[in-house]
Design a protein around this motif. Structure first.
Motif: not given
Length: 254
Positions: A171, A173-174, A176-179, A181
């Motif tokens: 969760e 990691g997800a 951080r991925h969808w933060t 830019v």
């Protein structure tokens, strides 16, 4: 008449509900009182056994010690099973085994209690090894069952914690991925006097099919005369030719 019958029916239902609530409350209070009385009796009995163990050395004190050991082991095992059974349905067989073991423990408890009233010390000393061996077997079985339940509970908690940790890492990691830019810094403004398009490598007038002109600060090369018939070709090396591209001077023919 119908309204009267409806009112009478409602009154009877209310009375029955009230009686049922009172009966349940009385039974719950009775169970609470019985539980409190039982706990008080157990506490008094164990206090008496501890006092006898310390005050009467010998067979009488050893009987008290055996009863205390048996009670403590069975009570601890029962509490461990009751606490773990709601979370683990596979302990139903363990509960059945504990019930069977409790029957043997109650029989042993009754035998030990009768031996406390035995006036013949010789008979008491003769029966004491058998009582000790039975107590050890029952307490060992109860302890083994309790330790197995505790280890299973700890293992399940450890596995659940590992699974929870992996889910949290996924969760995180997800997230951080969808933060979103952040936008990059704005491009620096072109310097004063610089030619537009020079930064990007595009020269003015460089269109398809058009040869780019000379660079700034250099004079254009003079046009070269095209060779014609009867004209001697110029054999002098040009400045743009490389050393290995310079052709040798032709010899004069006679």
């Amino acid at each position: 008449m119908e309204a009267i019958w409806i009112l009478l029916t409602l009154f009877v239902l209310i009375m029955l509900a009230g009686v049922y609530g009172v009966v349940r409350g009385v039974r719950a209070a009775k169970r609470g009182i019985d539980r409190t009385v039982h706990q008080a009796r157990v506490t008094v009995e164990e206090t008496r056994l501890r006092a006898r163990q310390l005050a009467q050395p010998g067979p009488a004190g050893e009987l008290a010690q055996l009863r205390l050991s048996l009670r403590g082991s069975m009570r601890a095992t029962g509490q461990a099973l009751q606490a773990a059974a709601p979370q683990d349905r596979s302990l139903s067989e363990s509960l059945g085994l504990f019930q069977r073991l409790s029957t043997h423990a109650l029989d042993l408890e009754a035998d030990l209690k009768r031996l406390e009233q035995e006036p013949d010390r010789a008979r008491l000393a003769a029966l004491l090894p058998e009582m000790r061996e039975r107590t050890q077997r029952i307490t060992h079985s109860a302890d083994s069952l309790r330790w197995a339940v505790q280890e299973r509970t700890h293992r399940m908690a450890h596995d659940d914690l590992d699974s929870l940790g992996r889910e949290i890492e996924m969760e995180a990691g997800a997230l951080r991925h969808w933060t979103a830019v952040e936008p990059d810094e704005p491009l620096a403004a072109p310097e004063a006097g610089s030619r537009p398009g020079a930064e990007a490598g595009v020269r003015p007038g460089s269109e398809a099919g058009v040869r780019p002109g000379p660079e700034a600060g250099q004079e254009p090369e003079p046009p070269r005369p095209s060779p014609s018939l009867g004209t001697r070709p110029n054999t002098e090396p040009q400045a743009w030719q490389k050393p290995w591209q310079q052709s040798p001077r032709p010899e004069n023919t006679a």
